[in-house]
Design a protein around this motif. Structure first.
Motif, PDB file in Angstrom:
ATOM      1  N   ALA A   2     -10.568  11.915   1.474  1.00  0.00           N
ATOM      2  CA  ALA A   2      -9.683  10.770   1.698  1.00  0.00           C
ATOM      3  C   ALA A   2      -9.989   9.785   0.577  1.00  0.00           C
ATOM      4  CB  ALA A   2      -9.913  10.151   3.066  1.00  0.00           C
ATOM      5  N   TYR A   3      -9.031   9.497  -0.253  1.00  0.00           N
ATOM      6  CA  TYR A   3      -9.246   8.735  -1.481  1.00  0.00           C
ATOM      7  C   TYR A   3      -8.588   7.377  -1.392  1.00  0.00           C
ATOM      8  CZ  TYR A   3     -10.555  13.358  -3.079  1.00  0.00           C
ATOM      9  OH  TYR A   3     -11.163  14.589  -3.195  1.00  0.00           O
ATOM     10  N   LYS A   4      -9.166   6.411  -2.118  1.00  0.00           N
ATOM     11  CA  LYS A   4      -8.599   5.073  -2.223  1.00  0.00           C
ATOM     12  C   LYS A   4      -8.517   4.725  -3.700  1.00  0.00           C
ATOM     13  CE  LYS A   4     -10.028   3.188   2.192  1.00  0.00           C
ATOM     14  NZ  LYS A   4      -8.798   2.804   2.806  1.00  0.00           N
ATOM     15  N   LEU A   5      -7.324   4.300  -4.102  1.00  0.00           N
ATOM     16  CA  LEU A   5      -7.105   3.886  -5.477  1.00  0.00           C
ATOM     17  C   LEU A   5      -6.587   2.461  -5.474  1.00  0.00           C
ATOM     18  CD1 LEU A   5      -6.402   7.115  -5.250  1.00  0.00           C
ATOM     19  CD2 LEU A   5      -5.798   6.799  -7.622  1.00  0.00           C
ATOM     20  N   ILE A  50       0.873  -1.177   0.000  1.00  0.00           N
ATOM     21  CA  ILE A  50       0.000   0.000   0.000  1.00  0.00           C
ATOM     22  C   ILE A  50       0.911   1.227   0.000  1.00  0.00           C
ATOM     23  CG2 ILE A  50      -1.655   1.365   1.330  1.00  0.00           C
ATOM     24  CD1 ILE A  50      -2.820  -1.259   2.349  1.00  0.00           C
ATOM     25  N   MET A  51       0.615   2.159  -0.895  1.00  0.00           N
ATOM     26  CA  MET A  51       1.352   3.413  -0.951  1.00  0.00           C
ATOM     27  C   MET A  51       0.494   4.496  -0.304  1.00  0.00           C
ATOM     28  SD  MET A  51       3.165   3.558  -4.697  1.00  0.00           S
ATOM     29  CE  MET A  51       1.909   2.831  -5.735  1.00  0.00           C
ATOM     30  N   LYS A  52       1.120   5.264   0.584  1.00  0.00           N
ATOM     31  CA  LYS A  52       0.425   6.359   1.264  1.00  0.00           C
ATOM     32  C   LYS A  52       0.827   7.678   0.601  1.00  0.00           C
ATOM     33  CE  LYS A  52      -1.494   5.775   4.857  1.00  0.00           C
ATOM     34  NZ  LYS A  52      -2.918   5.677   5.057  1.00  0.00           N
ATOM     35  N   PHE A  53      -0.169   8.506   0.351  1.00  0.00           N
ATOM     36  CA  PHE A  53       0.034   9.836  -0.228  1.00  0.00           C
ATOM     37  C   PHE A  53      -0.576  10.852   0.727  1.00  0.00           C
ATOM     38  CE2 PHE A  53       0.559   7.004  -3.700  1.00  0.00           C
ATOM     39  CZ  PHE A  53       1.321   7.645  -4.657  1.00  0.00           C
ATOM     40  N   GLY A  54       0.154  11.912   1.016  1.00  0.00           N
ATOM     41  CA  GLY A  54      -0.339  12.934   1.941  1.00  0.00           C
ATOM     42  C   GLY A  54      -0.063  14.330   1.409  1.00  0.00           C
ATOM     43  N   ASN A  55      -0.424  15.310   2.226  1.00  0.00           N
ATOM     44  CA  ASN A  55      -0.187  16.725   1.909  1.00  0.00           C
ATOM     45  C   ASN A  55      -0.824  17.157   0.595  1.00  0.00           C
ATOM     46  OD1 ASN A  55       1.285  17.280   4.247  1.00  0.00           O
ATOM     47  ND2 ASN A  55       3.123  16.434   3.331  1.00  0.00           N
ATOM     48  N   GLY A  56      -2.025  16.652   0.321  1.00  0.00           N
ATOM     49  CA  GLY A  56      -2.762  17.115  -0.850  1.00  0.00           C
ATOM     50  C   GLY A  56      -3.302  18.511  -0.612  1.00  0.00           C
ATOM     51  N   GLN A  57      -3.994  19.028  -1.621  1.00  0.00           N
ATOM     52  CA  GLN A  57      -4.569  20.368  -1.487  1.00  0.00           C
ATOM     53  C   GLN A  57      -5.564  20.402  -0.341  1.00  0.00           C
ATOM     54  OE1 GLN A  57      -4.924  20.984  -6.080  1.00  0.00           O
ATOM     55  NE2 GLN A  57      -5.476  22.892  -5.079  1.00  0.00           N
ATOM     56  N   HIS A  78     -11.721  22.072   2.382  1.00  0.00           N
ATOM     57  CA  HIS A  78     -12.767  22.623   3.275  1.00  0.00           C
ATOM     58  C   HIS A  78     -12.330  22.566   4.740  1.00  0.00           C
ATOM     59  CE1 HIS A  78     -14.863  22.116  -0.468  1.00  0.00           C
ATOM     60  NE2 HIS A  78     -14.842  20.800  -0.356  1.00  0.00           N
ATOM     61  N   ALA A  79     -13.135  21.962   5.595  1.00  0.00           N
ATOM     62  CA  ALA A  79     -12.844  21.877   7.025  1.00  0.00           C
ATOM     63  C   ALA A  79     -12.081  20.598   7.372  1.00  0.00           C
ATOM     64  CB  ALA A  79     -14.144  21.927   7.815  1.00  0.00           C
ATOM     65  N   PHE A  80     -11.623  19.854   6.362  1.00  0.00           N
ATOM     66  CA  PHE A  80     -11.002  18.559   6.603  1.00  0.00           C
ATOM     67  C   PHE A  80      -9.476  18.579   6.525  1.00  0.00           C
ATOM     68  CE2 PHE A  80     -15.292  17.845   5.170  1.00  0.00           C
ATOM     69  CZ  PHE A  80     -15.769  16.934   6.086  1.00  0.00           C
ATOM     70  N   GLY A  81      -8.885  19.679   6.151  1.00  0.00           N
ATOM     71  CA  GLY A  81      -7.430  19.772   6.044  1.00  0.00           C
ATOM     72  C   GLY A  81      -6.923  19.259   4.708  1.00  0.00           C
ATOM     73  N   ALA A  82      -5.690  18.799   4.719  1.00  0.00           N
ATOM     74  CA  ALA A  82      -5.052  18.331   3.483  1.00  0.00           C
ATOM     75  C   ALA A  82      -5.671  17.004   3.030  1.00  0.00           C
ATOM     76  CB  ALA A  82      -3.556  18.146   3.695  1.00  0.00           C
ATOM     77  N   ARG A  83      -5.853  16.881   1.716  1.00  0.00           N
ATOM     78  CA  ARG A  83      -6.354  15.634   1.151  1.00  0.00           C
ATOM     79  C   ARG A  83      -5.300  14.541   1.323  1.00  0.00           C
ATOM     80  NH1 ARG A  83      -8.816  19.624  -1.883  1.00  0.00           N
ATOM     81  NH2 ARG A  83     -10.909  19.149  -2.657  1.00  0.00           N
ATOM     82  N   THR A  84      -5.752  13.295   1.407  1.00  0.00           N
ATOM     83  CA  THR A  84      -4.867  12.133   1.505  1.00  0.00           C
ATOM     84  C   THR A  84      -5.384  11.044   0.573  1.00  0.00           C
ATOM     85  OG1 THR A  84      -6.126  11.137   3.309  1.00  0.00           O
ATOM     86  CG2 THR A  84      -4.293  12.594   3.924  1.00  0.00           C
ATOM     87  N   ALA A  85      -4.503  10.105   0.263  1.00  0.00           N
ATOM     88  CA  ALA A  85      -4.902   8.971  -0.574  1.00  0.00           C
ATOM     89  C   ALA A  85      -4.065   7.752  -0.225  1.00  0.00           C
ATOM     90  CB  ALA A  85      -4.721   9.320  -2.051  1.00  0.00           C
ATOM     91  N   THR A  86      -4.665   6.599  -0.371  1.00  0.00           N
ATOM     92  CA  THR A  86      -3.937   5.338  -0.261  1.00  0.00           C
ATOM     93  C   THR A  86      -4.120   4.592  -1.568  1.00  0.00           C
ATOM     94  OG1 THR A  86      -5.825   4.220   0.743  1.00  0.00           O
ATOM     95  CG2 THR A  86      -4.183   5.119   2.239  1.00  0.00           C
TER      96      THR A  86
END
Length: 184
Positions: A179-182, A140-147, A150-158
């Motif tokens: 929070a995204y899953k690919l 699993i690859m973790k991605f952080g510090n997205g744009q 709203h009130a949720f902070g930085a986007r993330t993805a796994t």
């Protein structure tokens, strides 16, 4: 009046000649013509050395980046061969773009607004992850510090990676806000 001008003019010319001879004598005495040539040569050498320094600094940055990549991927070096290869998947209103060890972007199909979902952060062992469509992920690859979202902070993805015959981005979802899953 003409007599004064001619007298002043000839005095001026004599004074100018005397000053020029004096300057030439001083330059020769202090070696100024040679210093001027030497200064010109040193400036050219400095420019040459600055070009070399810039080249070496660029190579050093590239080496540090490669070293950082090796450290970050030490248990998954096979992904370095795919670094910066990008894969896309259109899913409804969006096209998702996954660049291995780079970033994940979401682009509107209509309107073409683009959002960065995250940049590569780390690998997690995928063996603890549940099977996806009957396939157990290898990593699993973790991605952080997205744009900011709203009130949720930085986007993330796994990104769940499973071995297959072909490299392809299979699906992309947003199971919870920003929070995204690919699946790759």
């Amino acid at each position: 009046f003409e007599a004064i001008l001619s007298k002043t003019g000839s005095t001026h010319c004599a004074l100018k000649d005397t000053l020029l001879r004096t300057v030439d004598e001083l330059e020769t005495h202090f070696g100024l013509p040679g210093l001027h040539t030497e200064a010109t040569e040193l400036r050219a050498r400095k420019r040459e050395l600055n070009v070399k320094l810039s080249d070496v600094e660029g190579k050093l940055r590239a080496a540090r980046s490669a070293s950082d990549d090796m450290e970050k991927c030490k248990d998954h070096l096979e992904y370095l061969a795919m670094k910066d290869q990008c894969f896309e998947k259109e899913d409804g209103a969006f096209t998702y773009s996954l660049c291995i060890l780079g970033s994940i972007k979401q682009k509107e199909v209509v309107g073409h607004r683009e959002v960065t979902l995250g940049t590569f952060d780390s690998f997690l062992s995928g063996y603890d992850a549940p099977a996806v469509d009957g396939v157990v992920p290898s990593v699993i690859m973790k991605f952080g510090n997205g744009q900011h979202c709203h009130a949720f902070g930085a986007r993330t993805a796994t990104v769940t990676v499973a071995c297959a015959a072909k490299n392809a981005l299979i699906s992309a979802t947003e199971p919870s806000t920003c929070a995204y899953k690919l699946h790759f």
